[in-house]
Scaffold this motif. Sequence first.
Motif, PDB file in Angstrom:
ATOM      1  N   LEU A 115      39.595  29.182  33.908  1.00 23.66           N
ATOM      2  CA  LEU A 115      39.724  29.765  35.056  1.00 23.66           C
ATOM      3  C   LEU A 115      40.611  28.797  36.120  1.00 23.66           C
ATOM      4  CD1 LEU A 115      38.624  31.575  37.646  1.00 23.66           C
ATOM      5  CD2 LEU A 115      36.584  29.934  37.632  1.00 23.66           C
ATOM      6  N   LYS A 116      41.500  29.690  36.861  1.00 23.73           N
ATOM      7  CA  LYS A 116      42.328  28.993  37.684  1.00 23.73           C
ATOM      8  C   LYS A 116      42.191  29.735  39.141  1.00 23.73           C
ATOM      9  CE  LYS A 116      45.596  27.401  34.271  1.00 23.73           C
ATOM     10  NZ  LYS A 116      46.798  27.693  33.537  1.00 23.73           N
ATOM     11  N   VAL A 117      42.134  28.727  40.178  1.00 27.24           N
ATOM     12  CA  VAL A 117      41.996  29.397  41.547  1.00 27.24           C
ATOM     13  C   VAL A 117      42.971  28.740  42.406  1.00 27.24           C
ATOM     14  CG1 VAL A 117      40.463  29.649  43.657  1.00 27.24           C
ATOM     15  CG2 VAL A 117      39.587  29.748  41.458  1.00 27.24           C
ATOM     16  N   ASN A 118      43.589  29.360  43.094  1.00 24.93           N
ATOM     17  CA  ASN A 118      44.765  29.098  44.089  1.00 24.93           C
ATOM     18  C   ASN A 118      44.839  29.726  45.415  1.00 24.93           C
ATOM     19  OD1 ASN A 118      46.757  27.497  41.906  1.00 24.93           O
ATOM     20  ND2 ASN A 118      46.232  29.572  41.185  1.00 24.93           N
ATOM     21  N   ALA A 119      45.300  29.008  46.326  1.00 24.00           N
ATOM     22  CA  ALA A 119      44.936  29.397  47.675  1.00 24.00           C
ATOM     23  C   ALA A 119      46.339  28.967  48.621  1.00 24.00           C
ATOM     24  CB  ALA A 119      43.951  28.683  48.511  1.00 24.00           C
ATOM     25  N   SER A 144      43.382  33.555  45.361  1.00 20.56           N
ATOM     26  CA  SER A 144      44.150  34.257  43.960  1.00 20.56           C
ATOM     27  C   SER A 144      43.281  33.256  42.888  1.00 20.56           C
ATOM     28  CB  SER A 144      45.383  34.311  43.888  1.00 20.56           C
ATOM     29  OG  SER A 144      45.950  32.973  43.839  1.00 20.56           O
ATOM     30  N   GLY A 145      42.983  34.007  41.679  1.00 25.58           N
ATOM     31  CA  GLY A 145      42.265  33.461  40.640  1.00 25.58           C
ATOM     32  C   GLY A 145      42.859  33.968  39.204  1.00 25.58           C
ATOM     33  N   SER A 146      42.867  33.401  38.314  1.00 31.15           N
ATOM     34  CA  SER A 146      43.099  34.021  36.861  1.00 31.15           C
ATOM     35  C   SER A 146      42.354  33.458  36.002  1.00 31.15           C
ATOM     36  CB  SER A 146      44.444  33.920  36.536  1.00 31.15           C
ATOM     37  OG  SER A 146      44.924  32.459  36.401  1.00 31.15           O
ATOM     38  N   TRP A 147      41.944  34.283  34.761  1.00 31.43           N
ATOM     39  CA  TRP A 147      41.186  33.260  33.791  1.00 31.43           C
ATOM     40  C   TRP A 147      41.093  34.283  32.642  1.00 31.43           C
ATOM     41  CZ3 TRP A 147      39.867  36.495  37.839  1.00 31.43           C
ATOM     42  CH2 TRP A 147      39.071  37.855  37.523  1.00 31.43           C
ATOM     43  N   LYS A 148      40.985  33.734  31.471  1.00 33.62           N
ATOM     44  CA  LYS A 148      41.025  34.114  30.171  1.00 33.62           C
ATOM     45  C   LYS A 148      39.634  34.477  29.344  1.00 33.62           C
ATOM     46  CE  LYS A 148      43.932  33.021  27.261  1.00 33.62           C
ATOM     47  NZ  LYS A 148      44.850  32.346  26.258  1.00 33.62           N
ATOM     48  N   ASN A 194      43.278  38.742  36.706  1.00 34.43           N
ATOM     49  CA  ASN A 194      43.707  38.021  37.950  1.00 34.43           C
ATOM     50  C   ASN A 194      43.390  38.797  39.011  1.00 34.43           C
ATOM     51  OD1 ASN A 194      46.579  39.203  36.852  1.00 34.43           O
ATOM     52  ND2 ASN A 194      46.698  38.856  39.233  1.00 34.43           N
ATOM     53  N   PHE A 195      43.249  38.182  39.995  1.00 30.68           N
ATOM     54  CA  PHE A 195      42.983  38.915  41.362  1.00 30.68           C
ATOM     55  C   PHE A 195      43.743  38.111  42.306  1.00 30.68           C
ATOM     56  CE2 PHE A 195      39.724  35.665  41.214  1.00 30.68           C
ATOM     57  CZ  PHE A 195      39.743  35.265  42.551  1.00 30.68           C
ATOM     58  N   MET A 196      44.105  38.803  43.686  1.00 28.77           N
ATOM     59  CA  MET A 196      44.334  38.131  44.904  1.00 28.77           C
ATOM     60  C   MET A 196      44.021  38.876  46.152  1.00 28.77           C
ATOM     61  SD  MET A 196      46.479  37.933  47.591  1.00 28.77           S
ATOM     62  CE  MET A 196      48.270  38.684  47.358  1.00 28.77           C
ATOM     63  N   VAL A 252      41.679  52.794  57.484  1.00 27.79           N
ATOM     64  CA  VAL A 252      42.533  53.171  56.544  1.00 27.79           C
ATOM     65  C   VAL A 252      42.875  52.324  55.637  1.00 27.79           C
ATOM     66  CG1 VAL A 252      45.112  54.165  56.338  1.00 27.79           C
ATOM     67  CG2 VAL A 252      43.969  54.976  58.031  1.00 27.79           C
ATOM     68  N   THR A 253      43.339  51.050  56.084  1.00 32.73           N
ATOM     69  CA  THR A 253      43.476  50.044  55.366  1.00 32.73           C
ATOM     70  C   THR A 253      42.301  48.714  55.071  1.00 32.73           C
ATOM     71  OG1 THR A 253      44.589  48.717  57.100  1.00 32.73           O
ATOM     72  CG2 THR A 253      45.817  50.161  55.816  1.00 32.73           C
ATOM     73  N   ASN A 254      41.129  49.293  55.095  1.00 32.81           N
ATOM     74  CA  ASN A 254      40.044  48.136  54.986  1.00 32.81           C
ATOM     75  C   ASN A 254      39.788  47.879  53.799  1.00 32.81           C
ATOM     76  OD1 ASN A 254      37.787  46.991  55.700  1.00 32.81           O
ATOM     77  ND2 ASN A 254      36.194  48.270  55.981  1.00 32.81           N
ATOM     78  N   ASN A 255      40.894  47.128  53.110  1.00 35.12           N
ATOM     79  CA  ASN A 255      40.642  46.555  51.869  1.00 35.12           C
ATOM     80  C   ASN A 255      41.291  45.436  51.773  1.00 35.12           C
ATOM     81  OD1 ASN A 255      40.833  46.070  49.336  1.00 35.12           O
ATOM     82  ND2 ASN A 255      41.320  48.388  48.580  1.00 35.12           N
ATOM     83  N   ILE A 256      40.789  44.327  51.773  1.00 40.19           N
ATOM     84  CA  ILE A 256      41.342  42.835  51.595  1.00 40.19           C
ATOM     85  C   ILE A 256      41.901  42.534  50.267  1.00 40.19           C
ATOM     86  CG2 ILE A 256      39.861  41.837  53.667  1.00 40.19           C
ATOM     87  CD1 ILE A 256      38.520  40.318  51.730  1.00 40.19           C
ATOM     88  N   LEU A 257      41.498  43.337  49.208  1.00 42.88           N
ATOM     89  CA  LEU A 257      41.977  43.218  47.923  1.00 42.88           C
ATOM     90  C   LEU A 257      43.422  43.629  47.742  1.00 42.88           C
ATOM     91  CD1 LEU A 257      41.251  42.356  44.865  1.00 42.88           C
ATOM     92  CD2 LEU A 257      40.917  44.772  44.660  1.00 42.88           C
ATOM     93  N   GLN A 258      44.418  42.562  47.549  1.00 43.77           N
ATOM     94  CA  GLN A 258      45.666  42.947  47.084  1.00 43.77           C
ATOM     95  C   GLN A 258      46.040  43.328  45.620  1.00 43.77           C
ATOM     96  OE1 GLN A 258      47.042  43.606  50.099  1.00 43.77           O
ATOM     97  NE2 GLN A 258      48.379  41.964  50.643  1.00 43.77           N
ATOM     98  N   ASP A 259      45.655  42.351  44.859  1.00 43.24           N
ATOM     99  CA  ASP A 259      46.168  42.667  43.680  1.00 43.24           C
ATOM    100  C   ASP A 259      44.797  42.181  42.795  1.00 43.24           C
ATOM    101  OD1 ASP A 259      49.017  42.572  44.032  1.00 43.24           O
ATOM    102  OD2 ASP A 259      48.987  40.566  44.441  1.00 43.24           O
ATOM    103  N   LEU A 260      44.516  43.092  41.609  1.00 45.99           N
ATOM    104  CA  LEU A 260      43.670  43.005  40.428  1.00 45.99           C
ATOM    105  C   LEU A 260      44.218  43.609  39.466  1.00 45.99           C
ATOM    106  CD1 LEU A 260      40.793  42.478  39.566  1.00 45.99           C
ATOM    107  CD2 LEU A 260      40.206  44.760  40.315  1.00 45.99           C
TER     108      LEU A 260
END
Length: 420
Positions: free
Chosen positions: A23-27, A77-81, A89-91, A101-109
């Motif tokens: 697990l890796k977490v970045n900011a 953001s975070g990534s894991w195996k 991974n997510f961000m 309309v844009t009530n979604n803070i999730l950018q990447d998954l």
Amino acid sequence: MRINRFAVMAALVAAGFAQAQDLKVNALTEFWYTQMLNTNLRWDSAAKPGGASSYYEGLSSGRFSENSFHVKRVEISGSWKVSDEWAANFMFDPNLPTNTVTNNILQDLAITWTPAAVKGLTVKAGQFKMPTVYESTLVASREILFFDRAQLARQFGERRDRGVWFAYSYGDPKGFKGTFNVAVSNGSSDDGSSGKQSVDANAQKDYTFRYDASYGANHKFGVYHRVGETNMKTAGAVTLPAAWSAAGVTNQAVLDNRDKTTLTGAFYAFDNAKWHFEAEGATGILGRRYPSLFTTAATPLREHLDQTFLGYQVTGVYKMGAHQFLARYDFMNYNSGDDWYTTYNPYKMANATTGLGYDLTPKYTEVTAGYNYLFNPSKATYGKIKVNYIWRSKNFLLPRTGQTGEQGGDSLVVSFMIAY
């Protein structure tokens, strides 16, 4: 409200992924100060030739219209195996505005599969930017050289979409390495939700293709193409402008066009210890980005069904330890074919009605000169101060009382970025 959403997300990350392998977490955080250098920007009277939406990117957010402080981005953001073949991974960005309309803070998954049986193959499923614009998909936020990405990336490359992305890589990372990319996505990345709809409103799908390559550590290059159409399930509705009808355009022709949308581009980047150079150009059909079809009949937001755009940017950087000196020429034309149905140039229509000689052609140039100070030269992406002076072409604001001709304005932006 944003703090609560952030706390909930952080708790889920801590509880749900604590046992994951690797697990890796970045900011990353970035804070801006914007100083307008022309009072025209304060009034923000966006040019709307022919009744269409303003084409110039950035005015709707108000970020260049006043002297103000901005929290530009807060990326967690975070990534894991979970095995040798499966990873994720997510961000998310808790700073994103909240609305219906844009009530979604999730950018990447993304859920990623790298099958051992097929060396070089990677399959991703989830929400992410499609493999197109170099500066949007191959340059991380912490690597952005200027106050922001170029117009081409900001307008066409930054929106997410939901789908599946297949990538096959071959070659030697120390020599020549190539990657074939194919993606199939919902095709809702140009609507108000930026592709993050919980329910797919598009019965069609977008198809994206890119070939990118590298030669050693210094050279990157590639080409890409994306094609799609309206993001509406039904045929849609339109209020046909009188000029379109006079030119022989019918409602059926607009329905048959289905807001066809394309993006075709190429890029090259060179980087070594002292110099960085990059160039990118793209063209395509505006289509659903400025739609002609709506749920409830409305006037088209462009001047021609097959209206095309052309954009390109060229960047140069000189590096000297903790200091970087850089410049960028950034061009975007939202009607590169000079296509319209009116009997007159709609971008100069004020000339016929008032005699003031406006030229609101949606052709915009930004020339940016910058200086970056790196907090840690050995880890350049961990933090920096960016100071940018932005010269803009003067045709994106309407004149006010006492003014004649097209208007515009320049800005000074200071950015503070910290990441780990």
